[in-house]
Design an enzyme around this catalytic site. Structure first.
Site, mmCIF file in Angstrom:
data_model
loop_
_atom_site.group_PDB
_atom_site.id
_atom_site.type_symbol
_atom_site.label_atom_id
_atom_site.label_comp_id
_atom_site.label_asym_id
_atom_site.label_seq_id
_atom_site.Cartn_x
_atom_site.Cartn_y
_atom_site.Cartn_z
ATOM 1 N N LYS A 99 -7.765 -3.994 8.507
ATOM 2 C CA LYS A 99 -8.924 -3.242 7.994
ATOM 3 C C LYS A 99 -9.976 -4.278 7.602
ATOM 4 O O LYS A 99 -10.407 -4.361 6.446
ATOM 5 C CB LYS A 99 -8.464 -2.369 6.812
ATOM 6 C CG LYS A 99 -9.486 -1.387 6.298
ATOM 7 C CD LYS A 99 -9.744 -0.229 7.224
ATOM 8 C CE LYS A 99 -10.844 0.673 6.695
ATOM 9 N NZ LYS A 99 -11.345 1.644 7.668
ATOM 10 N N ASP A 129 -7.677 2.579 11.105
ATOM 11 C CA ASP A 129 -8.025 4.004 11.275
ATOM 12 C C ASP A 129 -8.124 4.342 12.762
ATOM 13 O O ASP A 129 -7.644 5.385 13.218
ATOM 14 C CB ASP A 129 -9.321 4.358 10.524
ATOM 15 C CG ASP A 129 -10.372 3.266 10.576
ATOM 16 O OD1 ASP A 129 -10.070 2.153 11.064
ATOM 17 O OD2 ASP A 129 -11.514 3.513 10.146
ATOM 18 N N ASP A 184 6.104 4.990 11.449
ATOM 19 C CA ASP A 184 6.592 6.371 11.344
ATOM 20 C C ASP A 184 5.804 7.291 12.279
ATOM 21 O O ASP A 184 6.369 8.191 12.903
ATOM 22 C CB ASP A 184 6.473 6.883 9.905
ATOM 23 C CG ASP A 184 7.743 6.607 9.114
ATOM 24 O OD1 ASP A 184 8.534 5.745 9.550
ATOM 25 O OD2 ASP A 184 7.950 7.256 8.073
ATOM 26 N N ASP A 208 4.289 0.267 7.846
ATOM 27 C CA ASP A 208 5.137 1.344 7.336
ATOM 28 C C ASP A 208 4.620 2.684 7.868
ATOM 29 O O ASP A 208 5.369 3.515 8.402
ATOM 30 C CB ASP A 208 5.054 1.311 5.798
ATOM 31 C CG ASP A 208 6.103 2.169 5.141
ATOM 32 O OD1 ASP A 208 6.939 2.743 5.863
ATOM 33 O OD2 ASP A 208 6.086 2.274 3.901
ATOM 34 N N TYR A 230 2.926 -4.232 -1.236
ATOM 35 C CA TYR A 230 4.206 -3.819 -1.811
ATOM 36 C C TYR A 230 4.745 -4.852 -2.786
ATOM 37 O O TYR A 230 5.620 -4.558 -3.596
ATOM 38 C CB TYR A 230 5.247 -3.570 -0.712
ATOM 39 C CG TYR A 230 4.961 -2.352 0.148
ATOM 40 C CD1 TYR A 230 3.778 -1.639 0.002
ATOM 41 C CD2 TYR A 230 5.864 -1.921 1.096
ATOM 42 C CE1 TYR A 230 3.501 -0.536 0.791
ATOM 43 C CE2 TYR A 230 5.594 -0.811 1.889
ATOM 44 C CZ TYR A 230 4.415 -0.127 1.731
ATOM 45 O OH TYR A 230 4.149 0.967 2.508
#
Ligand code: NAD
Length: 349
Positions: free
Chosen positions: A188, A220, A248, A244, A139
């Site tokens: 990852k 994943d 959620d 993020d 970001y």
């Protein structure tokens, strides 16, 4: 203890849920002998309307002078057409930056009374916390557009320093020490170099916390494990983007956006505490918003910024008891108004 709070009520249901939360804080202060002083500050759409900017400098200054910040929510359709730098959401990013808040802590807990609202068919309830790195990663990395061999391309860069990984890692290990003493770091590392540095650093840190059980998981797999068996997690620590997305996902498993608090922390004890939901313009002004997420955010504030664990427990227990007794607002299947729900929670403190 004296608690000097900055209050940013914000827009939509923000003022309604912050007012409810203040009633709860006042009751706790009275019961445990604390003194709370609040300074109300403008940010978001209401600040645009009154002062022409989403985050007035006076708000930033007063937040920096406070012990902690409690925020309702900002934004709404009225300000949706403004250019990016004038949008109410700018206030959130600006406050996080000004206060140096690099760790976002988002609990996702399925209350037994709300088991029926969980979209999963699982036997257990769950109670996990996601610790998301908030000021680094993709970001904030270098980005841009350029001409490539096939025409225009765009790129974003993920970059993490050892310092950034270590400090968010410490927040996760310290949080786990106050809970079930288990940390899962999500990355990852089979593909990304930034994740390999993340994993190496977390391993080194884990050696300093032998009392905390540590494991790694690829993102994943984590997305899959969260819907297969969320009860396996205690504290999850991860990068800005993975956090993020996963936070959620986890919040939806509780079936109740109106129940979920959050904390953003930096160096020192000052933090910013807010519900994860937005300003809910569709129900603003009707007195039916669920105040629980904000009330639980205040409990997090007492625990993390002021070290008042008994007071935080008192609020969390009261919420649990109110739910167990069947008291609920309409978003979670009941009929109580914001004030009535607050009264019921107050009754259990
Ligand atoms: P939202 O979270 O405001 O609302 C989504 C849905 O959940 C709505 O139907 C709403 O009525 C319901 N809901 C949310 N909180 C509730 C509560 N406490 N009690 C009962 N029901 C509740 O998300 P949105 O509609 O996408 O966004 C509305 C505005 O809020 C937008 O302007 C958005 O930018 C802003 N927003 C602000 C924040 C923040 O301040 N941190 C976070 C997210 C969205």
């Amino acid at each position: 203890m004296k608690l000097n709070l900055a209050l940013v009520k914000g827009d939509g249901i923000g003022p309604e849920i912050v007012d409810s939360t203040l009633r709860v804080l006042d009751k706790v202060a009275e019961k445990y002998g604390h003194q709370i002083t609040c300074t109300e500050l403008l940010a978001g759409g209401c600040a645009i309307d009154e002062l022409g900017e989403p985050l007035p400098q006076a708000t930033v200054d007063r937040c920096l002078e406070s012990d902690s910040v409690l925020l309702g929510a900002v934004g709404g359709p009225k300000w949706d057409t403004l250019p990016g730098h004038l949008r109410p959401e700018r206030a959130l990013l600006g406050l996080r930056k000004a206060l140096g808040l690099y760790a976002n802590i988002r609990p996702a807990k399925l209350y037994p009374a709300l088991r029926g609202r969980c979209p999963l068919r699982i036997e257990d309830t769950f109670d996990l916390v996601i610790v998301r790195e908030l000021t680094g990663g993709i970001y904030f990395g270098e980005r841009g557009r350029r001409e490539g061999p096939n025409g225009q391309e765009a790129y974003d860069t993920e970059c993490y320093s050892v310092m950034e990984i270590e400090r968010i890692g410490r927040v996760a290990f310290e949080t786990a020490r106050k809970r079930r003493k288990k940390v899962t770091s999500i990355d990852k590392a089979n593909v990304l170099e930034s994740s390999r540095l993340w994993r190496e650093t977390m391993h080194r840190l884990a050696a300093e916390y032998p009392d905390v059980e540590y494991s790694d998981m690829l993102v994943d797999n984590a997305a899959m494990q969260l819907v297969r068996n969320p009860a396996q997690f205690d504290v999850i620590v991860t990068s800005n983007m993975f956090g993020d997305i996963l936070s959620d996902e986890a919040s939806q498993l509780t079936g109740s956006i109106g129940m979920l608090p959050s904390a953003s922390l930096g160096e020192g004890s000052r933090g910013m505490y807010e519900p994860i939901h937005g300003s809910a313009p569709d129900i603003a002004g009707r007195g039916i918003a669920n105040p629980t997420a904000t009330i639980l955010s205040a409990a997090m504030m007492l625990r993390y910024s002021f070290g008042l664990a008994a007071e935080a427990d008192a609020i969390e227990d009261a919420v649990n008891k109110a739910l167990e007794a069947g008291y609920m607002t309409c978003d979670i299947g009941g009929q109580l108004t914001t004030d009535e729900m607050t009264d019921k929670i107050l009754g259990f403190i």
